[in-house]
Design a protein around this motif. Structure first.
Motif, short mmCIF file in Angstrom:
data_model
loop_
_atom_site.label_atom_id
_atom_site.label_comp_id
_atom_site.label_asym_id
_atom_site.label_seq_id
_atom_site.Cartn_x
_atom_site.Cartn_y
_atom_site.Cartn_z
N ARG A 1 56.65 -28.93 94.44
CA ARG A 1 56.58 -28.73 95.89
C ARG A 1 55.98 -30.01 96.46
N LEU A 2 56.73 -30.64 97.36
CA LEU A 2 56.28 -31.94 97.89
C LEU A 2 55.47 -31.77 99.17
N TYR A 3 54.54 -32.65 99.38
CA TYR A 3 53.79 -32.71 100.64
C TYR A 3 53.30 -34.14 100.79
N SER A 4 53.01 -34.54 101.99
CA SER A 4 52.50 -35.90 102.17
C SER A 4 51.01 -35.84 102.46
N LYS A 5 50.25 -36.51 101.60
CA LYS A 5 48.79 -36.52 101.74
C LYS A 5 48.38 -37.08 103.10
#
Ligand code: SAM
Length: 323
Positions: free
Chosen positions: A38-42
């Motif tokens: 699951r991708l997310y941008s810090k």
């Protein structure tokens, strides 16, 4: 022990063992096991938003942790599927909170390190992984059975280490006069552990035969022992001392540090307490001058087990004042 069977929604943290696979290799193995990242941008989200995403992970999904690059987060139900990766040493089943102590060590290649209460070896293993074995680690534990289990785990995980099974308080510090870091993770009440993991190596050696003692008395006894461990540590003159527990009680944590400085008035001329991770959201308790420099972890704020960590950094020679 409290909280042993908490009903809080739970997630599973795992740590990559770099001694067995790189991050890319592990991600390929996870793909073969039909896990999706699951991708997310810090940059785009806050830690609170990350927590919401982590708690919504499906059984076939994982995330890379918000704070530590070598930590992955899974739905707790995925644990069984990860077992082969744990058994071949590709990953460690290690709560993220433990990694605070490793972060606090400020690891650099070629460091000389003693892990004074090392069994079952989870933190020793994390150190070696992060430094790719480019360090000297003395892993010591007094308990022979736990020491033997530790040696098995460390060998399986590809860790290079030197070991001893001694009571730390009886070790001659002059034999280890050049330590860069001394890690102290002594037996504690384990009261921060939100849920006991089923892997036996996660037993924290907290002498539960003392069940008939009430919690307060037991913690007082543990605090005396923890103070003795810290007291012995001073004589090693390590450049950095990292003290940690998985207890949520102030009596085993901040109070022990305060007592150490009270009992050794000259200690403030040798060591200062520093904040090893300013970005970490949860801080020490009590009204001590150093409380805010200590790290804490808990389920509510950091979505981990309870943990405490305090760093004593040796002052430079020229900064030391005459006693
Ligand atoms: N650092 C370990 C890890 O991350 O896997 C966990 C350590 S566990 C919390 C505490 C350990 O301290 C136990 O294995 C216990 O046997 C050891 N211990 C207790 N008293 C000791 C002493 N006086 N000297 C050395 N080790 C001691």
């Amino acid at each position: 022990i409290e909280n042993e069977t908490s009903n809080d929604p739970w997630i599973r943290y795992i740590r990559i063992n770099y001694l067995k696979n790189s991050k890319t290799e592990l991600m390929k193995k996870l793909e073969q096991l039909e896990f999706k990242q699951r991708l997310y941008s810090k940059h785009d989200i806050q830690f609170d938003q990350f927590k919401t995403i982590a708690l919504s992970l499906a059984i076939d999904e994982y995330l890379i942790d918000y704070h530590f690059e070598d930590v992955f987060v899974f739905n707790d139900e995925s644990t069984k599927k990860l077992t082969p990766l744990y058994e071949d040493g590709s990953i460690a089943m290690q709560d993220k909170s433990s990694l605070l102590a490793i972060e606090a060590m400020n690891l650099e290649e070629n460091m000389i390190i003693m892990d004074a209460c090392a069994a079952p070896g989870m933190k020793t293993s994390a150190i070696a992984s992060r430094l790719n074995n480019s360090c000297t680690i003395y892993a010591n534990d007094k308990d022979k059975k736990r020491f033997n289990d530790m040696k098995i785990l460390l060998k399986r995980n590809g860790v290079r280490f030197k070991s001893s099974t001694e009571d730390f308080t009886q070790i001659d510090p002059t034999k280890y006069s050049n330590l860069d870091c001394l890690l102290l993770d002594p037996s504690c009440s384990g009261s921060g552990i939100n849920r006991r993991l089923e892997y036996t190596h996660q037993n924290h050696g907290d002498q539960s035969t003392e069940e008939n003692l009430n919690i307060k008395k037991r913690c007082e006894n543990l605090a005396k022992f923890q103070l003795a461990i810290l007291q012995s540590a001073i004589a090693f003159q390590a450049k950095r001392i990292v003290y940690c527990t998985c207890s949520k009680y102030q009596i085993e944590n901040e109070d022990v540090i305060e007592k150490l400085f009270e009992m050794n008035l000259d200690l403030k001329n040798q060591y200062e307490i520093i904040d090893p991770m300013p970005e970490w959201p949860l801080r020490g308790q009590g009204n001590y001058s150093f409380s805010l420099k200590c790290l804490r972890a808990d389920y509510e704020t950091t979505m981990t087990n309870g943990f405490f960590c305090c760093v004593l950094q040796r002052l430079q020679q020229q900064q030391q004042q005459p006693s």
